[in-house]
Design an enzyme around this catalytic site. Structure first.
Site, PDB file in Angstrom:
ATOM      1  N   HIS A 309       0.859  -1.201   0.000  1.00 37.00           N
ATOM      2  CA  HIS A 309       0.000   0.000   0.000  1.00 37.00           C
ATOM      3  C   HIS A 309       0.886   1.239   0.000  1.00 37.00           C
ATOM      4  CE1 HIS A 309      -3.168   2.801   1.182  1.00 37.00           C
ATOM      5  NE2 HIS A 309      -4.018   1.867   0.807  1.00 37.00           N
ATOM      6  N   ASP A 367      -7.910  -5.497  -0.024  1.00 38.22           N
ATOM      7  CA  ASP A 367      -8.336  -6.326  -1.162  1.00 38.22           C
ATOM      8  C   ASP A 367      -7.938  -7.785  -1.026  1.00 38.22           C
ATOM      9  OD1 ASP A 367      -7.526  -3.406  -2.835  1.00 38.22           O
ATOM     10  OD2 ASP A 367      -9.537  -4.253  -2.783  1.00 38.22           O
TER      11      ASP A 367
END
Ligand code: SDX
Length: 432
Positions: A309, A367
């Site tokens: 991320h 996700d």
């Protein structure tokens, strides 16, 4: 509100020294206000991917990537996921405070009254092939809403902005369900005002005229929690897209359609679909080392989807809740040993103990587990990012309103470092 500290940042250029004010927020990094840099020095800053750039001042969502903290208007995501509802969280993101009982009643009733779409919109779906990706359909149909709702496109009218905001939040589940129904060749199911927001969405997706659908409260709660987790996330790529599109004065429906298009990318919201495809491609626990090796190979474009991320250099707090929800859903559905979950859990265990991932601070993000959960609930992988867009519409709309109300905001127009040809004269074809 930010405040100018009595500190400045000094820039020593070749022949001059320049000072720029430092602005401090309520928490998190302060910023050096360089808005006057070009006027003062004739130079730009250079920050591809905006890794060190604050594009705006915001009071909506705060992320501490190092500590794995996510706050919506100051409330920790874990508390909201456990104690709130998506519609209550939507009110919080839009208005800045949790609603009183009467405020919530008015807001939820208003959303309920806007869930239907114009009957003519059904014709848009007929123009797509049945195998069209639902995100392609959603991009098109949401953009088309501006052709139906001229009475809520004046972005400078707070009332019209409120109507457009509520219309978008109310209609996204209906449009998302229609995109799904169209792709599986089943008749559209109209919204049912007797049902809650998540239950209404699940009913529009999975009910058929021939049989009444009974949905387990566990799955309804799981759907609602998944929407809460995806509702907003500071200035991510799709939110920044919505803000940039809105900065030109474009209507809200076109701006949200732009956000949907950006979210679709596999590096962003498309990662949930890509992560499940990756887990299926790995297939079994014994093949994990081969894929970890690929992910670490600089010459191999393969990356572990659902990992890493831009901001979180710790465990994404949403991923933890998502993992718990995944176990709840699989248990409720009696799915004892899902091979994809086995691969996901083992992949996470191996990756989190591997020096490459530890050194680069790569952790599972939201996700990583969402795909397994949504697949178990009956959604095809092509619908995963549609659900992300449905939930993120609340955040996009909240950020859109904040940007329009921010007096310091103007049309977004970045500059560049030009490395192309300097001026040269045209050459006729026989002289090239
Ligand atoms: C979302 O911004 C948001 O808030 C987004 C989001 C939201 O709610 O809006 O949180 C939703 O988009 C979550 C992220 C979903 N994307 C994925 O899961 C796709 C896989 N992840 C990567 O593509 C990547 O981690 C990004 C795009 C998420 C972040 O990329 P960055 O910040 O540009 O970091 P990077 O690509 O520069 O990576 C840093 C290093 C690189 O190695 P070096 O060049 O330094 O040697 O880490 C490596 C990368 O190669 N790396 C990975 C990796 N992610 C980064 N290596 C293997 N697998 C990965 N997944």
């Amino acid at each position: 509100m930010s405040e100018i500290k009595n500190e400045v940042a000094t820039l020593d250029l070749m022949d001059s020294k320049h000072e720029f004010p430092i602005m401090e927020g309520s928490v998190g990094p302060s910023v050096v206000n360089i808005s006057k840099l070009y006027a003062a020095t004739g130079q730009f800053t250079y920050d591809p991917g905006f890794t060190s750039t604050a594009s705006c001042e915001s009071t909506i969502t705060y992320i501490d990537g190092d500590e794995g903290i996510l706050l919506y208007r100051g409330y920790p995501i874990g508390q909201l996921a456990e104690k709130s509802s998506f519609l209550e969280t939507a009110f919080l993101l839009l208005e800045g405070e949790l609603p009183s009982n009467s405020e919530y009643k008015e807001f939820s009733n208003a959303i309920t009254q806007h869930t239907m779409v114009h009957e003519q919109l059904r014709n848009f779906f007929a123009g797509f092939r049945r195998d069209a990706h639902p995100m392609a359909i959603l991009c098109g149909v949401v953009g088309a809403l501006s052709a139906f709702y001229h009475d809520s496109t004046d972005i400078n009218d707070p009332y019209q902005r409120m109507v457009a905001s509520r219309r978008l939040i109310a209609k996204m589940p209906t449009l998302a369900a229609m995109a799904y129904k169209y792709s599986v060749g089943q008749p559209f199911v109209y919204p049912n005002n007797e049902l809650s927001y998540p239950e209404n969405f699940l009913n529009m997706c999975f009910a058929v005229p021939a049989k009444k659908l009974i949905i387990s409260p566990t799955l309804i709660k799981a759907m609602d929690r998944i929407f809460i987790l995806h509702a907003d996330h500071e200035q991510n790529a799709s939110t920044s897209t919505v803000r940039l599109a809105s900065s030109s004065g474009a209507n809200p429906f076109a701006c949200i359609a732009a956000g949907i298009a950006c979210l679709w990318g596999p590096a962003h919201g498309g990662a949930n679909e890509a992560a499940l495809k990756m887990l299926a491609e790995i297939g079994s626990v014994d093949k994990i080392p081969e894929y970890i090796k690929k992910a670490k190979d600089k010459n191999d474009p393969f990356r572990l989807m659902g990992f890493g991320h831009r901001v979180y250099k710790n465990y994404d707090p949403r991923a933890r809740v998502m993992q718990e929800t995944c176990h709840e859903v699989l248990t409720e559905l009696g799915i004892k040993d899902d091979p994809l979950l086995d691969v996901a859990m083992e992949l996470e265990r191996i990756a989190l103990s591997d020096d490459y991932f530890i050194e680069k601070k790569l952790y599972p993000n939201i996700d990583f587990y969402s795909g397994i959960t949504l697949k178990a609930m009956g959604f095809p992988t092509s619908m995963f990012t549609v659900l992300f867009a449905l939930a993120r519409t609340v955040g996009w709309v909240a950020q859109w309103n904040e940007m329009i109300e921010d007096p310091s905001q103007k049309i977004g127009r970045p500059r560049q470092l030009y490395t192309g040809y300097t001026e040269r004269d045209y050459k006729p074809a026989d002289h090239r």
